[in-house]
Every structure is written in structure tokens, then in C-alpha cells.
Design a protein around this motif. Structure first.
Motif, PDB file in Angstrom:
ATOM      1  N   LEU A  44       2.394   8.546 -12.223  1.00  0.00           N
ATOM      2  CA  LEU A  44       1.133   7.935 -11.800  1.00  0.00           C
ATOM      3  C   LEU A  44      -0.057   8.695 -12.371  1.00  0.00           C
ATOM      4  N   ILE A  66      -4.872  10.825  -2.352  1.00  0.00           N
ATOM      5  CA  ILE A  66      -5.384  10.285  -3.627  1.00  0.00           C
ATOM      6  C   ILE A  66      -5.975   8.892  -3.398  1.00  0.00           C
ATOM      7  N   CYS A  73       3.127   2.646  -6.847  1.00  0.00           N
ATOM      8  CA  CYS A  73       3.829   3.933  -6.737  1.00  0.00           C
ATOM      9  C   CYS A  73       4.342   4.140  -5.310  1.00  0.00           C
ATOM     10  N   ASP A  74       3.518   3.827  -4.331  1.00  0.00           N
ATOM     11  CA  ASP A  74       3.895   3.968  -2.926  1.00  0.00           C
ATOM     12  C   ASP A  74       5.097   3.087  -2.604  1.00  0.00           C
ATOM     13  N   CYS A  81      -1.502   3.053  -7.534  1.00  0.00           N
ATOM     14  CA  CYS A  81      -1.133   3.860  -6.369  1.00  0.00           C
ATOM     15  C   CYS A  81      -0.283   3.053  -5.396  1.00  0.00           C
ATOM     16  N   LEU A 125       4.879  10.396  -8.751  1.00  0.00           N
ATOM     17  CA  LEU A 125       3.487  10.847  -8.753  1.00  0.00           C
ATOM     18  C   LEU A 125       3.091  11.431 -10.098  1.00  0.00           C
ATOM     19  N   LEU A 164      -0.143  11.425  -1.976  1.00  0.00           N
ATOM     20  CA  LEU A 164      -0.462  10.070  -2.436  1.00  0.00           C
ATOM     21  C   LEU A 164      -1.497   9.417  -1.516  1.00  0.00           C
ATOM     22  N   HIS A 165      -1.321   9.600  -0.217  1.00  0.00           N
ATOM     23  CA  HIS A 165      -2.291   9.056   0.747  1.00  0.00           C
ATOM     24  C   HIS A 165      -3.693   9.602   0.491  1.00  0.00           C
TER      25      HIS A 165
END
Length: 350
Positions: free
Chosen positions: A343, A266, A325-326, A322, A340, A263-264
Motif C-alpha cells: 500500500l 493512516i 487493503c483493509d 486503504c 501495508l 492502517l486505521h
């Protein structure tokens, strides 16, 4: 001075008495030292005319002893000092402290070296401080050579020649595909041409008697880095290809890449694309944009290509998704992998 010029000087017998080699590309440094040995050192007399000193354990006496004795039945005597540790902004190692106290003596001695000697200071994976008097002495009597990673046409030609050496052919398109999969330019990845050479050997062995290297061969043999997978993931998202995006994501999960890290990465890539587009709209040129983004030419080209798949509005929405989502993952509202996947589907629908 570029290493290609150094190789030309060897060929034309224009060798200087002292050199400082430094940089990140070990392969090219070792290649240049080998070219030096092949030109001037007879294998039967190597122990007399080629001296390799470990900078961690030597003193000035060792340098004098190595450089003051004449070459035996040879035009040149080559002395290599590895990792002396005194050329950067910070010194490294126990011997570096000793030579810091001897730097004036060493600086003055370098200026007296005779033509029969070729003294090479070999410093791998460091940046030098060119303000130092010792480095200025080396520059006065010899040359300083930075060994950076090959880029563009030089890298393409090197890869092409490496495959040709094994009687293999590879298209220009697949050379670029090979580079993309190699992690050679990935951030924080200390990959050298040695690593590329290993990947080439694996492809050669995998293809056996078949002459041509294909993209499919590269997919099968070469493991994709996280940066490469993130690039492929955002390509699929930009092209609205949900199935392919989820396949790439699941490949990362199978490779045990941590969900927070994915995720980071992305978010980082989306931000780079967004900033790139904003800078482009303001009229920044390539060099200025690379400086603002703090990326190299290879990553810049990838960002530039991906920017065509997203509008500024889509990027803003994607970044907000994002962040949501985080927050949902960190607060335990939803499982990380599922979050994810959701997402990715949402971003493909923008």
C-alpha cells in the motif's frame, strides 16, 4: 483567570480567600501551589499554616477546623482540598455524596471566609460545571483558574528555559521538533509538562558536557509516538520518498504497533487532510475548520502542512487503496505487514 494572573496576584499580595484550580496540566497547578507556599509559608511553621486535606475522606468539620484557626506568625494560612469531586457534571467518590448533601452549607461558608485564609480546591483532570451554585459562590468570593496545556510561544519559552536551567541551548526549529516527538498534543495522550521535563532531563544527561541539543539527539533519546510516526509516514508518502516511508513503517512494526491500528491511523489522517482541503475550498476559516475536524491547533497545523503534498484526486485514490487493503487483510488474502508495505509503495506512486 489565567494562572499567570494568579502568580502576579501572589507577587502583589492581592490573594483572594478562595480559589478553584482545575484542568489537565498538573505541572502548572503544582507550580502555582508551590509559589503560594514560598510566598506565605515559613518552612519552620509549615505544619501550622499549610493544611492539605484529602477530599475523599473529609467532612465539613475538617474544613471548619482548618479555616477557623488563625495563622501563626504568618500573614496567611493556606488550606488545600484535593479532589473533592463535586465540581463536575458528575460527582466522584464517597465523600462527594456527603458534600452533595452539604453543598448549601459549604457554599454559604465560602462567602464568609476571612482575608487571612486562602482556601484552594484542587481538581485535577476534570471539567467543571460552571452552572453550579457552589462554583458561583467561589467566583463571587475568589477566582476560578483553568490549567490548560501550554501552547505556542508560551510552550516554546518554557522548553527553552528548562534547557537553559541545565546550561543547554536548543534552536527554535529543534524546540518544535522536540514538541513533535513529545506526544504532548497527541490525541488521548495524558502528557503533562512533567513528561516533557523528564524528556529534557534525559536529553541533558545524554549530551553530557556538550552544550547544544540537536535534532539527532532528539531522534536517539526520544521514542516516537504512533501519531508522530503516522505524521512522518504521510510526509514521506507525500514527498514520494518510498525508502523513508518504509523505514518509518518498519520502525512502527519493531515497536509492536498492531497492523490494523497503523492502517486505521493512516486512513484517519488521510480523511482529515481530505476534509481540510474541502473545507478550505469552501472558504472556512481556521477556527471553523478546527471545530469541524475536532482537532486542536497543533494537529490543525500538521494537517494544514501535509495538505500541500496531496491533491484531492490523490487523496480519493489513496483512501480507496486503504479500504481495499483493509478488506484483503481481513479476508486473509494477504499478510497484513506485506499488504501495508505494498500500500505504501502504491501511494508513493500516485
Amino acid at each position: 483567570m489565567k494562572f499567570e494572573v494568579f502568580l502576579k496576584d501572589i507577587k502583589e499580595d492581592k490573594l483572594k480567600p478562595v480559589y478553584l484550580f482545575y484542568g489537565e496540566e498538573d505541572y502548572l497547578m503544582d507550580y502555582s501551589i508551590e509559589a503560594l507556599k514560598q510566598k506565605y509559608i515559613n518552612k519552620g511553621l509549615e505544619s501550622l499554616n499549610y493544611i492539605l486535606l484529602d477530599g475523599d475522606i473529609i467532612e465539613m468539620k475538617d474544613i471548619y477546623d482548618a479555616c477557623e484557626t488563625l495563622p501563626f506568625m504568618s500573614e496567611k494560612k493556606i488550606v488545600i482540598i484535593k479532589n473533592l469531586g463535586i465540581f463536575g457534571s458528575k460527582t466522584k467518590g464517597q465523600a462527594a455524596e456527603y458534600f452533595n448533601n452539604k453543598k448549601d452549607e459549604l457554599k454559604n461558608y465560602i462567602l464568609t471566609l476571612e482575608d487571612y485564609i486562602c482556601l484552594v480546591f484542587l481538581e485535577k483532570n476534570i471539567n467543571i460545571d460552571k452552572r453550579k451554585a457552589l462554583i458561583k459562590s467561589i467566583k463571587k468570593s475568589g477566582e476560578i483558574i483553568e490549567f490548560t496545556k501550554l501552547k505556542g510561544r508560551d510552550l516554546n519559552n518554557w522548553i527553552n528555559k528548562a534547557f537553559k536551567k541545565h546550561k543547554k541551548t536548543i534552536s527554535y526549529q529543534n524546540i518544535n521538533y522536540f514538541i513533535q516527538h513529545s506526544s504532548y498534543f497527541d490525541r488521548d495522550m495524558k502528557k503533562s509538562l512533567y513528561d516533557l521535563e523528564n524528556e529534557i532531563i534525559k536529553l541533558v544527561n545524554f549530551t553530557g558536557d556538550r552544550k547544544e541539543i540537536t535534532a539527532k539527539d532528539i531522534d536517539v533519546v526520544m521514542a516516537k509516538s504512533l501519531d508522530t510516526n503516522i505524521f512522518n509516514l504521510l510526509n514521506s508518502i507525500g514527498q514520494k520518498n518510498i525508502n523513508n516511508a518504509l523505514i518509518v513503517f518498519n520502525e512502527m512494526c519493531i515497536s509492536n504497533e498492531p497492523i490494523p491500528l497503523i492502517l486505521h491511523m493512516i486512513i484517519r489522517q488521510l480523511r482529515l487532510i481530505f476534509i481540510f482541503k474541502l473545507l478550505k475550498d469552501k472558504g472556512y476559516d481556521r477556527k471553523s475548520t478546527m471545530g469541524k475536524l475536532k482537532v486542536g491547533i497543533y494537529e490543525y497545523e500538521k494537517i494544514s502542512n501535509q495538505s500541500r503534498n496531496f491533491s484531492n484526486i490523490q487523496l480519493e485514490k489513496a483512501l480507496k487503496m486503504c479500504l481495499e487493503c483493509d478488506e484483503n487483510i481481513k479476508t486473509g488474502i494477504i499478510d497484513g505487514k506485506l499488504a501495508l508495505e505494498m500500500l505504501i509503495v502504491k501511494m508513493c506512486s500516485l
